[in-house]
Design a protein around this motif. Structure first.
Motif, PDB file in Angstrom:
ATOM      1  N   ALA A  52      -0.410  10.749   8.087  1.00 18.84           N
ATOM      2  CA  ALA A  52       0.628   9.923   7.458  1.00 18.84           C
ATOM      3  C   ALA A  52       0.826  10.336   6.004  1.00 18.84           C
ATOM      4  N   ALA A  53      -0.252  10.587   5.297  1.00 16.11           N
ATOM      5  CA  ALA A  53      -0.151  10.990   3.897  1.00 16.11           C
ATOM      6  C   ALA A  53       0.564  12.333   3.765  1.00 16.11           C
ATOM      7  N   LYS A  54       0.291  13.236   4.687  1.00 20.47           N
ATOM      8  CA  LYS A  54       0.952  14.543   4.667  1.00 20.47           C
ATOM      9  C   LYS A  54       2.460  14.389   4.881  1.00 20.47           C
ATOM     10  N   LEU A  55       2.843  13.546   5.829  1.00 23.46           N
ATOM     11  CA  LEU A  55       4.269  13.308   6.077  1.00 23.46           C
ATOM     12  C   LEU A  55       4.946  12.702   4.855  1.00 23.46           C
ATOM     13  N   GLN A  83       5.381  15.420   2.188  1.00 24.35           N
ATOM     14  CA  GLN A  83       6.483  16.342   2.518  1.00 24.35           C
ATOM     15  C   GLN A  83       7.833  15.684   2.248  1.00 24.35           C
ATOM     16  N   ALA A  84       7.977  14.441   2.650  1.00 27.42           N
ATOM     17  CA  ALA A  84       9.237  13.724   2.444  1.00 27.42           C
ATOM     18  C   ALA A  84       9.482  13.497   0.954  1.00 27.42           C
ATOM     19  N   ARG A  85       8.422  13.154   0.234  1.00 28.04           N
ATOM     20  CA  ARG A  85       8.541  12.907  -1.204  1.00 28.04           C
ATOM     21  C   ARG A  85       9.023  14.156  -1.926  1.00 28.04           C
ATOM     22  N   ARG A  92       9.105  10.045  -6.816  1.00 22.66           N
ATOM     23  CA  ARG A  92       7.752   9.838  -7.332  1.00 22.66           C
ATOM     24  C   ARG A  92       6.856   9.419  -6.169  1.00 22.66           C
ATOM     25  N   GLU A  93       5.581   9.734  -6.260  1.00 21.70           N
ATOM     26  CA  GLU A  93       4.643   9.415  -5.186  1.00 21.70           C
ATOM     27  C   GLU A  93       4.633   7.923  -4.859  1.00 21.70           C
ATOM     28  N   GLN A  94       4.596   7.062  -5.871  1.00 15.94           N
ATOM     29  CA  GLN A  94       4.555   5.616  -5.653  1.00 15.94           C
ATOM     30  C   GLN A  94       5.817   5.128  -4.944  1.00 15.94           C
ATOM     31  N   ASP A  95       6.983   5.634  -5.345  1.00 21.83           N
ATOM     32  CA  ASP A  95       8.240   5.243  -4.709  1.00 21.83           C
ATOM     33  C   ASP A  95       8.264   5.670  -3.239  1.00 21.83           C
ATOM     34  N   ALA A  96       7.781   6.888  -2.974  1.00 21.30           N
ATOM     35  CA  ALA A  96       7.744   7.393  -1.603  1.00 21.30           C
ATOM     36  C   ALA A  96       6.815   6.550  -0.735  1.00 21.30           C
ATOM     37  N   ALA A 100       7.801   4.360   2.516  1.00 23.79           N
ATOM     38  CA  ALA A 100       7.148   4.610   3.801  1.00 23.79           C
ATOM     39  C   ALA A 100       6.560   3.327   4.382  1.00 23.79           C
ATOM     40  N   ILE A 101       5.934   2.526   3.550  1.00 20.10           N
ATOM     41  CA  ILE A 101       5.354   1.263   4.004  1.00 20.10           C
ATOM     42  C   ILE A 101       6.450   0.310   4.474  1.00 20.10           C
ATOM     43  N   ALA A 102       7.514   0.213   3.700  1.00 22.50           N
ATOM     44  CA  ALA A 102       8.618  -0.686   4.067  1.00 22.50           C
ATOM     45  C   ALA A 102       9.248  -0.267   5.392  1.00 22.50           C
ATOM     46  N   GLU A 103       9.459   1.023   5.580  1.00 22.10           N
ATOM     47  CA  GLU A 103      10.066   1.510   6.822  1.00 22.10           C
ATOM     48  C   GLU A 103       9.134   1.303   8.014  1.00 22.10           C
ATOM     49  N   THR A 104       7.847   1.521   7.814  1.00 22.73           N
ATOM     50  CA  THR A 104       6.875   1.302   8.886  1.00 22.73           C
ATOM     51  C   THR A 104       6.870  -0.158   9.303  1.00 22.73           C
ATOM     52  N   ARG A 105       6.856  -1.048   8.332  1.00 18.75           N
ATOM     53  CA  ARG A 105       6.865  -2.483   8.638  1.00 18.75           C
ATOM     54  C   ARG A 105       8.149  -2.888   9.349  1.00 18.75           C
ATOM     55  N   LYS A 106       9.276  -2.297   8.943  1.00 18.03           N
ATOM     56  CA  LYS A 106      10.548  -2.611   9.578  1.00 18.03           C
ATOM     57  C   LYS A 106      10.528  -2.186  11.051  1.00 18.03           C
ATOM     58  N   VAL A 107      10.023  -1.004  11.318  1.00 14.29           N
ATOM     59  CA  VAL A 107       9.959  -0.501  12.694  1.00 14.29           C
ATOM     60  C   VAL A 107       9.010  -1.342  13.545  1.00 14.29           C
ATOM     61  N   ARG A 108       7.899  -1.721  12.959  1.00  8.38           N
ATOM     62  CA  ARG A 108       6.890  -2.504  13.689  1.00  8.38           C
ATOM     63  C   ARG A 108       7.231  -3.981  13.746  1.00  8.38           C
TER      64      ARG A 108
END
Length: 79
Positions: free
Chosen positions: A46-49, A52-54, A60-64, A68-76
């Motif tokens: 997950a960190a690698k993905l 790469q996306a960032r 910035r790493e924090q924004d990415a 990622a967390i927001a999108e994961t929560r939305k999907v789940r």
């Protein structure tokens, strides 16, 4: 490697066994593939993905990570 015990509906278990036999694969490989398909990743993958996306998005790493967390929560479907 960890072990996990799950409870499945009898019909689903039978279908899983039949699929594994028909495809010449193990039940384990089908379940692992399904988890990966649904986006379940170990932390390193997950960190690698995210990295790469960032880099591609020039974020910035924090924004990415927040995205990622927001999108994961939305999907789940979680908060």
């Amino acid at each position: 490697m960890s072990r996990l015990t799950i409870t499945l509906d009898d019909d689903l278990h039978r279908a899983l066994k039949e699929t594994a036999a028909r495809q010449g694969r193990s039940i384990n490989s089908i379940i692992e593939e399904s988890l990966i398909f649904r986006g379940i990743r170990d932390r390193a993958s997950a960190a690698k993905l995210v990295e790469q996306a960032r880099q591609k998005a020039q974020m910035r790493e924090q924004d990415a990570m927040e995205l990622a967390i927001a999108e994961t929560r939305k999907v789940r479907g979680s908060k």
